[in-house]
Design a protein around this motif. Structure first.
Motif, PDB file in Angstrom:
ATOM      1  N   PHE A  52      40.857  38.669  37.977  1.00 11.88           N
ATOM      2  CA  PHE A  52      40.980  39.786  38.899  1.00 11.88           C
ATOM      3  C   PHE A  52      42.450  40.183  38.996  1.00 11.88           C
ATOM      4  CE2 PHE A  52      41.178  40.886  43.635  1.00 11.88           C
ATOM      5  CZ  PHE A  52      40.859  42.223  43.417  1.00 11.88           C
ATOM      6  N   TRP A  53      42.722  41.472  39.018  1.00 12.54           N
ATOM      7  CA  TRP A  53      44.111  41.949  38.903  1.00 12.54           C
ATOM      8  C   TRP A  53      45.042  41.336  39.941  1.00 12.54           C
ATOM      9  CZ3 TRP A  53      46.098  44.100  43.192  1.00 12.54           C
ATOM     10  CH2 TRP A  53      45.245  44.773  44.069  1.00 12.54           C
ATOM     11  N   LEU A  54      44.570  41.114  41.159  1.00 10.71           N
ATOM     12  CA  LEU A  54      45.439  40.569  42.198  1.00 10.71           C
ATOM     13  C   LEU A  54      45.980  39.196  41.800  1.00 10.71           C
ATOM     14  CD1 LEU A  54      46.607  40.782  45.123  1.00 10.71           C
ATOM     15  CD2 LEU A  54      44.542  39.546  45.857  1.00 10.71           C
ATOM     16  N   LEU A  55      45.090  38.369  41.252  1.00 15.00           N
ATOM     17  CA  LEU A  55      45.491  37.021  40.869  1.00 15.00           C
ATOM     18  C   LEU A  55      46.260  37.019  39.556  1.00 15.00           C
ATOM     19  CD1 LEU A  55      42.290  35.007  41.847  1.00 15.00           C
ATOM     20  CD2 LEU A  55      44.342  35.465  43.200  1.00 15.00           C
ATOM     21  N   GLU A  56      45.750  37.729  38.579  1.00 11.59           N
ATOM     22  CA  GLU A  56      46.351  37.689  37.246  1.00 11.59           C
ATOM     23  C   GLU A  56      47.752  38.300  37.231  1.00 11.59           C
ATOM     24  OE1 GLU A  56      44.267  37.874  33.079  1.00 11.59           O
ATOM     25  OE2 GLU A  56      44.465  39.898  33.893  1.00 11.59           O
ATOM     26  N   GLU A  57      47.938  39.396  37.969  1.00 12.95           N
ATOM     27  CA  GLU A  57      49.208  40.120  37.898  1.00 12.95           C
ATOM     28  C   GLU A  57      50.197  39.731  38.993  1.00 12.95           C
ATOM     29  OE1 GLU A  57      48.396  44.317  37.793  1.00 12.95           O
ATOM     30  OE2 GLU A  57      46.739  44.028  36.376  1.00 12.95           O
ATOM     31  N   TYR A  58      49.706  39.340  40.149  1.00 13.79           N
ATOM     32  CA  TYR A  58      50.596  39.136  41.283  1.00 13.79           C
ATOM     33  C   TYR A  58      50.599  37.708  41.834  1.00 13.79           C
ATOM     34  CZ  TYR A  58      50.714  44.206  41.180  1.00 13.79           C
ATOM     35  OH  TYR A  58      50.873  45.514  40.766  1.00 13.79           O
ATOM     36  N   LEU A  59      49.505  37.006  41.713  1.00 12.67           N
ATOM     37  CA  LEU A  59      49.413  35.678  42.341  1.00 12.67           C
ATOM     38  C   LEU A  59      48.885  34.614  41.379  1.00 12.67           C
ATOM     39  CD1 LEU A  59      47.847  36.834  45.730  1.00 12.67           C
ATOM     40  CD2 LEU A  59      50.262  36.305  45.303  1.00 12.67           C
ATOM     41  N   PRO A  60      49.455  34.501  40.182  1.00 13.72           N
ATOM     42  CA  PRO A  60      48.936  33.499  39.236  1.00 13.72           C
ATOM     43  C   PRO A  60      49.069  32.065  39.740  1.00 13.72           C
ATOM     44  CG  PRO A  60      51.018  34.422  38.469  1.00 13.72           C
ATOM     45  CD  PRO A  60      50.581  35.264  39.623  1.00 13.72           C
ATOM     46  N   GLU A  61      50.102  31.797  40.545  1.00 14.93           N
ATOM     47  CA  GLU A  61      50.261  30.437  41.079  1.00 14.93           C
ATOM     48  C   GLU A  61      49.145  30.121  42.073  1.00 14.93           C
ATOM     49  OE1 GLU A  61      52.546  32.833  41.303  1.00 14.93           O
ATOM     50  OE2 GLU A  61      54.371  32.191  40.252  1.00 14.93           O
ATOM     51  N   ALA A  62      48.751  31.126  42.857  1.00 10.35           N
ATOM     52  CA  ALA A  62      47.641  30.922  43.787  1.00 10.35           C
ATOM     53  C   ALA A  62      46.343  30.713  43.032  1.00 10.35           C
ATOM     54  CB  ALA A  62      47.523  32.107  44.740  1.00 10.35           C
ATOM     55  N   ALA A  63      46.165  31.435  41.928  1.00 12.88           N
ATOM     56  CA  ALA A  63      44.971  31.251  41.100  1.00 12.88           C
ATOM     57  C   ALA A  63      44.926  29.845  40.533  1.00 12.88           C
ATOM     58  CB  ALA A  63      44.943  32.282  39.985  1.00 12.88           C
ATOM     59  N   ALA A  64      46.080  29.320  40.160  1.00  9.92           N
ATOM     60  CA  ALA A  64      46.139  27.952  39.629  1.00  9.92           C
ATOM     61  C   ALA A  64      45.707  26.953  40.694  1.00  9.92           C
ATOM     62  CB  ALA A  64      47.543  27.637  39.138  1.00  9.92           C
ATOM     63  N   LEU A  89      42.002  31.746  50.233  1.00 11.37           N
ATOM     64  CA  LEU A  89      43.042  31.517  49.230  1.00 11.37           C
ATOM     65  C   LEU A  89      44.427  31.775  49.815  1.00 11.37           C
ATOM     66  CD1 LEU A  89      43.237  32.207  45.530  1.00 11.37           C
ATOM     67  CD2 LEU A  89      44.837  33.450  46.974  1.00 11.37           C
ATOM     68  N   PHE A  90      44.566  32.820  50.628  1.00  8.57           N
ATOM     69  CA  PHE A  90      45.853  33.108  51.247  1.00  8.57           C
ATOM     70  C   PHE A  90      46.204  32.050  52.277  1.00  8.57           C
ATOM     71  CE2 PHE A  90      44.797  37.434  49.751  1.00  8.57           C
ATOM     72  CZ  PHE A  90      45.978  37.727  49.087  1.00  8.57           C
ATOM     73  N   ALA A  91      45.210  31.678  53.076  1.00  5.25           N
ATOM     74  CA  ALA A  91      45.470  30.727  54.155  1.00  5.25           C
ATOM     75  C   ALA A  91      45.824  29.344  53.628  1.00  5.25           C
ATOM     76  CB  ALA A  91      44.255  30.642  55.068  1.00  5.25           C
ATOM     77  N   GLN A  92      45.346  29.020  52.422  1.00  3.10           N
ATOM     78  CA  GLN A  92      45.559  27.683  51.879  1.00  3.10           C
ATOM     79  C   GLN A  92      46.713  27.617  50.881  1.00  3.10           C
ATOM     80  OE1 GLN A  92      41.490  27.021  50.472  1.00  3.10           O
ATOM     81  NE2 GLN A  92      41.119  25.683  52.197  1.00  3.10           N
ATOM     82  N   THR A  93      47.414  28.720  50.703  1.00  2.00           N
ATOM     83  CA  THR A  93      48.537  28.755  49.780  1.00  2.00           C
ATOM     84  C   THR A  93      49.798  29.096  50.568  1.00  2.00           C
ATOM     85  OG1 THR A  93      47.023  29.614  48.091  1.00  2.00           O
ATOM     86  CG2 THR A  93      49.368  29.723  47.593  1.00  2.00           C
ATOM     87  N   SER A  94      50.893  28.438  50.255  1.00  2.00           N
ATOM     88  CA  SER A  94      52.119  28.604  51.048  1.00  2.00           C
ATOM     89  C   SER A  94      52.700  30.003  50.894  1.00  2.00           C
ATOM     90  CB  SER A  94      53.163  27.571  50.614  1.00  2.00           C
ATOM     91  OG  SER A  94      53.667  27.884  49.327  1.00  2.00           O
ATOM     92  N   ASP A  95      53.411  30.436  51.925  1.00  2.00           N
ATOM     93  CA  ASP A  95      54.083  31.730  51.886  1.00  2.00           C
ATOM     94  C   ASP A  95      55.075  31.810  50.734  1.00  2.00           C
ATOM     95  OD1 ASP A  95      52.737  32.885  53.935  1.00  2.00           O
ATOM     96  OD2 ASP A  95      54.331  32.676  55.429  1.00  2.00           O
ATOM     97  N   ALA A  96      55.680  30.685  50.403  1.00  2.00           N
ATOM     98  CA  ALA A  96      56.652  30.687  49.306  1.00  2.00           C
ATOM     99  C   ALA A  96      56.006  31.109  47.992  1.00  2.00           C
ATOM    100  CB  ALA A  96      57.274  29.295  49.168  1.00  2.00           C
ATOM    101  N   VAL A  97      54.722  30.818  47.841  1.00  3.89           N
ATOM    102  CA  VAL A  97      53.984  31.207  46.643  1.00  3.89           C
ATOM    103  C   VAL A  97      53.463  32.626  46.769  1.00  3.89           C
ATOM    104  CG1 VAL A  97      51.901  30.715  45.281  1.00  3.89           C
ATOM    105  CG2 VAL A  97      53.382  28.841  46.023  1.00  3.89           C
TER     106      VAL A  97
END
Length: 246
Positions: free
Chosen positions: A129-141, A197-205
Motif C-alpha cells: 500500500f502506498w502509505l507504507l511502501e513510500e512513506y512508512l517502510p520502517e513501520a511496515a517492517a 500501526l501508528f499507535a504501536q510505532t514510535s514517533d521517531a519512525v
C-alpha cells in the motif's frame, strides 16, 4: 489488552463500520442464528443475532453502543464458554493482535458449531500500500512481526474459502488503508489514533514519513504520482475474508 486500553479511546468515532463491508461479513455468516464475536472491540460489524462479544480491553467494551450483545472481558486465547456455544464465531481485523494465534484459532473452532468468519489482511499485498511502501517502510517492517499469512490462517482453520474485500474510496471504517484516496487523513492525529500501526510505532519512525507525505501533498507530487487512484471506486489493499465451514 494494554494496547487497546491506551489507543482505543477514539474507536467509536473513527472506526465506524462500513455498510458495504458489513454486508460482506453478514453474507459470509450465512444461516447462523447465533454468533460470538471474538476480539469484538466496540462492536463493529456484529449482526443482530450476536449473543456474546469477547474483548480483552475494558476501554473498548465501554464504547459499545446501548443494546449491543453482552460483552465478556477475556482474550481470544482463553474464552470461558462451553464448546459449540454458537452457530458461528467471527473475528474482525483482530487476529494479528493475538498473542498466541494457534490458541485463538483453537478457541474459535471449539466454540463454533457450524462456521467461522475471519476478516484479516494479506501482508504481502497490504504492505505494498502506498502509505507504507513510500512513506512508512520502517513501520511496515514492524507490522511484519505481527502479520499473519492468509494461507497459514486458512490452514489453522482446517481449510477456508478466501474472498477479496475491496475497500471503497469513502470507507467509513478508519483502518489502515481506508483512506487510500484521501491521503490528507493520515495527517490527522485523531485518525491515526484509531489505527494500531501508528499507535504501536514510535514517533521517531512515523513523523519523518508523515512530513514527507505532507510535503508531497502540498507540492502536488502525491497527486501526480497517484492520479490513477482517482479513477477507482475501490482498491484491493489486501483485505481478505476467510470462511471456514466446520
Amino acid at each position: 489488552m494494554a494496547t487497546y486500553n491506551s489507543i482505543g479511546a477514539t474507536y467509536a468515532d473513527t472506526r465506524r463500520p462500513d455498510p458495504r463491508i458489513a454486508a460482506r461479513i453478514h453474507q459470509a455468516l450465512g444461516g447462523a442464528t447465533t454468533v460470538i464475536n471474538v476480539g469484538a472491540g466496540t462492536g463493529s460489524y456484529e449482526p443482530s443475532h450476536t449473543v456474546l462479544a469477547v474483548e480483552p480491553s475494558s476501554v473498548m467494551i465501554a464504547q459499545r453502543p446501548a443494546g449491543s450483545a453482552p460483552a465478556l472481558e477475556a482474550s481470544a486465547e482463553s474464552i470461558p464458554v462451553a464448546e459449540d456455544s454458537a452457530d458461528a464465531a467471527m473475528a474482525i481485523l483482530t487476529v494479528h493482535h493475538w498473542n498466541d494465534l494457534e490458541a485463538g484459532i483453537g478457541e474459535l473452532l471449539r466454540i463454533a458449531r457450524q462456521r467461522i468468519v475471519v476478516l484479516t489482511f494479506d501482508p504481502d499485498i497490504n504492505h505494498k500500500f502506498w502509505l507504507l511502501e513510500e512513506y512508512l517502510p520502517e513501520a511496515a517492517a514492524f507490522d511484519n512481526t505481527r502479520a499473519v499469512a492468509v494461507d497459514r490462517l486458512a490452514m489453522l482453520l482446517g481449510g477456508a474459502r478466501i474472498e477479496t474485500v475491496p475497500i471503497p474510496h469513502d470507507c467509513t471504517d478508519g483502518f489502515l488503508a481506508a483512506f487510500w484516496r484521501r491521503p490528507e487523513a493520515y495527517l490527522d492525529p485523531e485518525v491515526r489514533a484509531g489505527i494500531s500501526l501508528f499507535a504501536q510505532t514510535s514517533d521517531a519512525v512515523i513523523q519523518p514519513g508523515l512530513a514527507r507525505l505532507s510535503d508531497d501533498l502540498s507540492s502536488g507530487r502525491w497527486h501526480q504520482r497517484h492520479a490513477d487512484l482517482f479513477g477507482r471506486d475501490a482498491l484491493d489493499a489486501g483485505y481478505r475474508l476467510l470462511v471456514a465451514d466446520l
